[in-house]
Design a protein around this motif. Structure first.
Motif, PDB file in Angstrom:
ATOM      1  N   VAL A 197      57.460  16.082   7.887  1.00 31.70           N
ATOM      2  CA  VAL A 197      56.345  16.053   8.831  1.00 31.70           C
ATOM      3  C   VAL A 197      55.021  16.257   8.092  1.00 31.70           C
ATOM      4  CG1 VAL A 197      55.277  17.225  10.792  1.00 31.70           C
ATOM      5  CG2 VAL A 197      57.733  16.756  10.805  1.00 31.70           C
ATOM      6  N   GLU A 198      55.004  17.177   7.143  1.00 39.68           N
ATOM      7  CA  GLU A 198      53.798  17.369   6.329  1.00 39.68           C
ATOM      8  C   GLU A 198      53.423  16.076   5.613  1.00 39.68           C
ATOM      9  OE1 GLU A 198      52.949  21.099   4.010  1.00 39.68           O
ATOM     10  OE2 GLU A 198      55.095  21.366   4.363  1.00 39.68           O
ATOM     11  N   ALA A 199      54.410  15.425   4.984  1.00 42.72           N
ATOM     12  CA  ALA A 199      54.126  14.193   4.238  1.00 42.72           C
ATOM     13  C   ALA A 199      53.579  13.111   5.152  1.00 42.72           C
ATOM     14  CB  ALA A 199      55.401  13.715   3.536  1.00 42.72           C
ATOM     15  N   LEU A 200      54.171  12.962   6.334  1.00 43.62           N
ATOM     16  CA  LEU A 200      53.695  11.962   7.282  1.00 43.62           C
ATOM     17  C   LEU A 200      52.279  12.277   7.756  1.00 43.62           C
ATOM     18  CD1 LEU A 200      56.911  11.442   9.453  1.00 43.62           C
ATOM     19  CD2 LEU A 200      55.946   9.842   7.782  1.00 43.62           C
ATOM     20  N   PHE A 203      49.673  11.669   4.921  1.00 44.48           N
ATOM     21  CA  PHE A 203      49.391  10.249   4.710  1.00 44.48           C
ATOM     22  C   PHE A 203      48.528   9.692   5.832  1.00 44.48           C
ATOM     23  CE2 PHE A 203      50.129   5.780   5.446  1.00 44.48           C
ATOM     24  CZ  PHE A 203      49.897   5.239   4.203  1.00 44.48           C
ATOM     25  N   HIS A 204      48.856  10.019   7.064  1.00 44.62           N
ATOM     26  CA  HIS A 204      48.145   9.436   8.207  1.00 44.62           C
ATOM     27  C   HIS A 204      46.751  10.021   8.413  1.00 44.62           C
ATOM     28  CE1 HIS A 204      52.166   7.868   9.094  1.00 44.62           C
ATOM     29  NE2 HIS A 204      51.540   6.952   9.813  1.00 44.62           N
ATOM     30  N   THR A 205      46.419  11.067   7.666  1.00 41.41           N
ATOM     31  CA  THR A 205      45.049  11.592   7.704  1.00 41.41           C
ATOM     32  C   THR A 205      44.267  11.165   6.460  1.00 41.41           C
ATOM     33  OG1 THR A 205      45.935  13.695   6.852  1.00 41.41           O
ATOM     34  CG2 THR A 205      45.487  13.559   9.204  1.00 41.41           C
ATOM     35  N   SER A 282      39.247  20.343  11.233  1.00 49.31           N
ATOM     36  CA  SER A 282      40.487  20.662  10.520  1.00 49.31           C
ATOM     37  C   SER A 282      40.692  19.701   9.359  1.00 49.31           C
ATOM     38  CB  SER A 282      41.686  20.580  11.462  1.00 49.31           C
ATOM     39  OG  SER A 282      41.582  21.519  12.511  1.00 49.31           O
ATOM     40  N   SER A 283      41.152  20.248   8.232  1.00 45.26           N
ATOM     41  CA  SER A 283      41.449  19.414   7.067  1.00 45.26           C
ATOM     42  C   SER A 283      42.821  18.761   7.229  1.00 45.26           C
ATOM     43  CB  SER A 283      41.454  20.281   5.803  1.00 45.26           C
ATOM     44  OG  SER A 283      42.582  21.152   5.824  1.00 45.26           O
ATOM     45  N   PRO A 284      43.113  17.726   6.433  1.00 48.82           N
ATOM     46  CA  PRO A 284      44.457  17.136   6.483  1.00 48.82           C
ATOM     47  C   PRO A 284      45.555  18.165   6.239  1.00 48.82           C
ATOM     48  CG  PRO A 284      42.979  15.675   5.299  1.00 48.82           C
ATOM     49  CD  PRO A 284      42.209  16.942   5.541  1.00 48.82           C
ATOM     50  N   GLU A 285      45.301  19.083   5.320  1.00 49.26           N
ATOM     51  CA  GLU A 285      46.307  20.094   5.005  1.00 49.26           C
ATOM     52  C   GLU A 285      46.531  21.046   6.177  1.00 49.26           C
ATOM     53  OE1 GLU A 285      45.167  17.934   1.711  1.00 49.26           O
ATOM     54  OE2 GLU A 285      43.810  19.092   2.984  1.00 49.26           O
ATOM     55  N   GLN A 286      45.465  21.401   6.875  1.00 47.43           N
ATOM     56  CA  GLN A 286      45.614  22.256   8.050  1.00 47.43           C
ATOM     57  C   GLN A 286      46.379  21.529   9.161  1.00 47.43           C
ATOM     58  OE1 GLN A 286      41.389  23.052   8.479  1.00 47.43           O
ATOM     59  NE2 GLN A 286      41.652  25.190   7.873  1.00 47.43           N
ATOM     60  N   ILE A 287      46.058  20.253   9.344  1.00 46.60           N
ATOM     61  CA  ILE A 287      46.767  19.461  10.349  1.00 46.60           C
ATOM     62  C   ILE A 287      48.249  19.359   9.978  1.00 46.60           C
ATOM     63  CG2 ILE A 287      47.054  17.138  11.287  1.00 46.60           C
ATOM     64  CD1 ILE A 287      44.712  18.544  12.515  1.00 46.60           C
ATOM     65  N   ALA A 288      48.537  19.096   8.708  1.00 45.13           N
ATOM     66  CA  ALA A 288      49.926  18.940   8.272  1.00 45.13           C
ATOM     67  C   ALA A 288      50.724  20.214   8.515  1.00 45.13           C
ATOM     68  CB  ALA A 288      49.972  18.555   6.797  1.00 45.13           C
TER      69      ALA A 288
END
Length: 306
Positions: A197-200, A203-205, A282-288
């Motif tokens: 889920v993190e990887a997806l 990538f999508h962000t 929110s950053s991509p990492e926070q979203i992930a």
């Protein structure tokens, strides 16, 4: 048959010959270079070209050189002079895709999104597809955006469909590489669900332009490529499904609705390009990280993923 198609078929034949000589199966070779078996098959049969980074990976795995694979001629679809390095930028910046994702053996390389090299024609096509849609873009408008003549564009890509296929192949190559690497970081089903889920989500962000095209333009593909890329997408879904089954079994929970949960989790990630902005709160990492927790909550597996 036009010259580009002939070059792709000749390249594919050389790749297949090198793979056979190396004693490797198509599936094993695809796994080694981080692409789906369907994508490698398309290269070997001349249905799609191969980027320079992908040729380098193939050459390394097959014990040969890029020069031998391309027959000492210009690689079909290889970057024209002046490739640009790209990185993720705030909304309003030109869209980018990638052909030169570095192959890193570092454990967390799937979380990293360094600047990537993209040839000007494909970069212009991706920008155009995001801005006007596939059907609104023309080879003339793509050439103008790339700063090239229309004949110059046709020298590198057969037509607009070829550009769309290349963009979607890049998307799937990146997703397969990142998802498979992420799964290796998990020691059990629960951890693998979180990593996938993190990887997806990352990538999508980070690469929301390519992801947006993947979500919106599948219907614009010719039937053969649509079927091939759909099969490649399904492979990733099946990996997530398997990890969900494992996580639920480990937690002594029913797997009766596991497939529904898997589709909901995947769709949650693929919808990110519709609203996420790098200049948002929110950053991509926070979203992930948050999406990994959302996935665990949906599955009823208690506790944060970290």
């Amino acid at each position: 048959m036009d010259s580009t198609a002939a070059e792709q078929q000749a390249l594919g034949a050389r790749v297949r010959q090198a793979r056979t000589a190396a004693g490797l199966s198509l599936r094993a070779t695809a796994q080694r270079i981080g692409v789906s078996a369907a994508t490698l098959s398309a290269i070997e049969t001349g249905k799609t070209g191969a980027s320079v980074p992908r040729l380098r990976s193939l050459a390394a795995e097959l014990g040969t050189t890029v020069a031998r694979l391309i027959g000492d001629q210009r690689t079909t679809g290889a970057p024209p002079p002046g490739p640009r390095a790209t990185d993720s930028r705030p909304a309003g910046s030109p869209a980018h895709g990638e052909t030169g994702s570095p192959d890193s053996g570092a454990p967390d390389s799937w979380r990293e999104f360094p600047p990537l090299v993209l040839d000007p024609v494909l970069a212009a096509a991706i920008d155009s597809f995001v801005e006007t849609g596939y059907h609104g873009a023309t080879m003339r408008s793509i050439a103008a955006r790339a700063g090239m003549s229309v004949p110059g564009v046709y020298h590198h890509y057969r037509d607009k469909q070829d550009l769309l296929v290349r963009a979607l192949d890049l998307t799937m190559d990146e997703l397969h590489r990142r998802v498979r690497a992420a799964r290796l970081d998990g020691t059990n089903g629960r951890e693998r669900v979180c990593r996938v889920v993190e990887a997806l989500a990352l990538f999508h962000t980070h690469h929301r332009e390519l992801a947006f095209i993947g979500a919106s333009e599948m219907r614009s593909l010719n039937p053969a490529d649509r079927d091939r890329i759909t099969a490649s997408r399904n492979e990733i879904q099946y990996l997530l499904d398997a990890d969900i089954d494992a996580a639920l079994t480990e937690a002594n929970r029913s797997t009766a609705r596991a497939r529904d949960a898997g589709r909901a989790i995947a769709t949650m990630c693929t919808a990110l390009p519709q609203w996420f902005r790098l200049d948002g709160p929110s950053s991509p990492e926070q979203i992930a990280a948050a999406y990994a927790d959302f996935a665990l909550g949906l599955l009823g597996v208690d506790g944060p993923h970290r």
